[in-house]
Design an enzyme around this catalytic site. Structure first.
Site, mmCIF file in Angstrom:
data_model
loop_
_atom_site.group_PDB
_atom_site.id
_atom_site.type_symbol
_atom_site.label_atom_id
_atom_site.label_comp_id
_atom_site.label_asym_id
_atom_site.label_seq_id
_atom_site.Cartn_x
_atom_site.Cartn_y
_atom_site.Cartn_z
ATOM 1 N NE ARG A 83 -31.202 25.783 46.804
ATOM 2 C CZ ARG A 83 -31.353 24.831 46.404
ATOM 3 N NH1 ARG A 83 -30.814 24.019 45.668
ATOM 4 N NH2 ARG A 83 -32.062 23.887 46.652
ATOM 5 N N GLY A 84 -32.596 28.249 42.146
ATOM 6 C CA GLY A 84 -32.471 28.612 40.354
ATOM 7 C C GLY A 84 -32.176 29.687 39.694
ATOM 8 C CG HIS A 85 -34.462 32.921 40.678
ATOM 9 N ND1 HIS A 85 -35.938 32.945 41.533
ATOM 10 C CD2 HIS A 85 -35.362 33.627 38.988
ATOM 11 C CE1 HIS A 85 -36.808 32.624 40.547
ATOM 12 N NE2 HIS A 85 -36.550 33.152 39.348
ATOM 13 C CG LEU A 123 -35.229 25.154 43.552
ATOM 14 C CD1 LEU A 123 -33.962 25.822 43.110
ATOM 15 C CD2 LEU A 123 -36.240 24.956 44.813
ATOM 16 N N GLY A 161 -33.711 29.740 33.322
ATOM 17 C CA GLY A 161 -34.035 28.072 33.562
ATOM 18 C C GLY A 161 -35.105 27.141 32.503
ATOM 19 C CD GLU A 162 -31.970 22.805 30.051
ATOM 20 O OE1 GLU A 162 -31.744 21.596 30.311
ATOM 21 O OE2 GLU A 162 -31.535 22.940 28.596
ATOM 22 C CD GLN A 178 -44.343 36.744 32.546
ATOM 23 O OE1 GLN A 178 -43.869 37.445 32.023
ATOM 24 N NE2 GLN A 178 -44.505 35.240 32.493
ATOM 25 C CB SER A 223 -41.490 32.579 42.760
ATOM 26 O OG SER A 223 -39.839 32.580 41.914
ATOM 27 N NE ARG A 224 -47.330 30.361 39.907
ATOM 28 C CZ ARG A 224 -47.096 30.629 37.991
ATOM 29 N NH1 ARG A 224 -45.921 30.241 38.058
ATOM 30 N NH2 ARG A 224 -47.550 31.447 37.754
#
Length: 281
Positions: A35-37, A184, A147-148, A61, A186-187
Site C-alpha cells: 500500500r505504500g507503493h 510498510l 516514500g519518506e 545498491q 517489502s521486507r
C-alpha cells in the site's frame, strides 16, 4: 497499462507522451508492492498526465549478497496491482537491460550520503544514484515520487539531481503504516510470527520518544530509544540518530534545527527494518 521490458520501448512511449505535451510522473520501485507503493502511484496519477512505474531489483545498491538473493520478487502480482492503481506504464527490465556494461560511475553525493545508511551500507547510495539517474534519463520525468520511510534516500537523490542538473522535482510522500504502526516494507513478509508481533514496537517507542523532547536532550532521547528497543526480544538497534532533516547531521540541541528527525534501523530477527520520526512542534 503497458508493460515494457526494454529501454528502447520505454523511450518510445515517453517520446509519444512528450510529443503530446503530457507531464510524466515516475515511481521507481523494487517490486513486492504494498500500500505504500500504491500511495505513490495514486499521487503521481493525481498530479501528472502519465504515471510510469519501474519494477527492478537493482543489484548495485546491495552490499549484502544474501539480502539481494532474499529480496522478494513478485512481478506478475506487481503488474496487476499497478494496473488496478491506475498506472499507465511499467518498466520491468532485466539486469542486462539496465546494465549492458558495468556502471563504474562514482557520485560525489556529499555528506548526506556518508552518515547512517551510508556508514552501515558502504556503496549503497552510489548504487541508488546509478539506477535512479539511469531511470531519470530514460523517462525524463517532470516529477519522481519516493516514500519518506527511506528519508535519507530522498536527501541523497535530491543531492544527485542537483549534482547532475536534472530538471525533475522530487516529491516526498508520507510513510504508510499497518494499523499497528509498523511501517510498510517489502521486507515485512520475511518476518516470522513472533518477529511480526514485536516489530510494531519500533514505531511505538519512536512515538513515545516525542514526549521526552521538552525535558531531555537529543542524546538522552537517543539513548532511551536504543535501550528500550534493545530490551525487547528479537530486536537489535543498528543505529538511531536524531539529525537535522536537511543536512542529516546529528544535532546536540533541539534548538540547532526546526526540522529534527530521528532515523532508525533495527534488526528484527534477521530482517533489517528502517523507520523515522519527525520531532517538529
Amino acid at each position: 497499462m503497458e508493460i515494457f521490458n526494454t529501454v528502447a520501448s520505454l523511450k518510445n512511449f515517453v517520446a509519444h507522451a512528450r510529443a503530446e505535451r503530457k507531464t510524466i510522473g515516475l515511481v521507481p520501485t523494487m517490486g513486492a508492492l504494498h500500500r505504500g507503493h500504491i500511495s505513490l502511484i495514486h499521487r503521481a496519477v493525481a498530479e501528472c498526465d502519465i504515471c510510469v512505474a519501474s519494477v527492478f531489483v537493482n543489484p548495485t545498491q546491495f552490499n549484502d549478497k544474501r539480502d539481494l538473493e532474499c529480496y522478494p520478487r513478485t512481478p506478475e502480482a506487481d503488474a496487476a496491482v499497478l494496473a488496478e492503481a491506475g498506472c499507465h506504464a511499467v518498466f520491468m527490465p532485466s539486469v542486462e537491460e539496465v546494465y549492458p556494461e558495468p556502471d563504474t560511475r562514482v557520485f560525489d553525493l556529499g555528506s548526506v550520503a556518508e552518515v547512517m545508511e551510508g556508514k552501515h551500507r558502504p556503496g549503497h547510495f552510489n548504487g541508488v544514484a546509478q539506477v535512479v539517474s539511469k531511470l531519470f534519463m530514460m523517462v525524463e520525468p517532470d516529477k519522481a515520487y519516493f516514500g519518506e520511510k527511506d528519508f535519507q534516500q530522498i536527501a541523497v537523490i535530491r543531492s544527485m539531481v542537483n549534482l547532475l542538473g536534472l530538471p525533475v522535482t522530487i516529491v516526498a510522500c508520507p510513510i504508510i503504516r499497518e494499523e499497528d504502526g509498523l511501517a510498510l516494507s517489502s521486507r515485512n513478509v520475511r518476518l516470522g510470527s513472533e518477529e511480526r508481533a514485536i516489530a510494531p514496537s519500533i514505531a511505538r517507542i519512536l512515538g513515545q520518544s516525542r514526549t521526552l523532547r521538552p525535558a531531555h536532550t537529543p542524546e538522552a532521547v537517543t539513548r532511551w530509544v536504543t535501550e528500550s528497543l534493545n530490551a525487547l526480544p528479537h530486536l537489535q538497534v543498528e543505529y538511531f540518530e536524531i539529525v537535522d532533516g536537511n543536512s542529516l547531521q546529528r544535532i546536540d540541541n533541539w534548538q540547532d534545527t526546526d526540522h529534527a528527525v530521528g532515523c532508525i534501523t533495527v534488526y528484527c530477527g534477521e530482517v533489517r527494518l528502517i523507520d523515522n520520526i519527525k520531532y517538529e512542534d
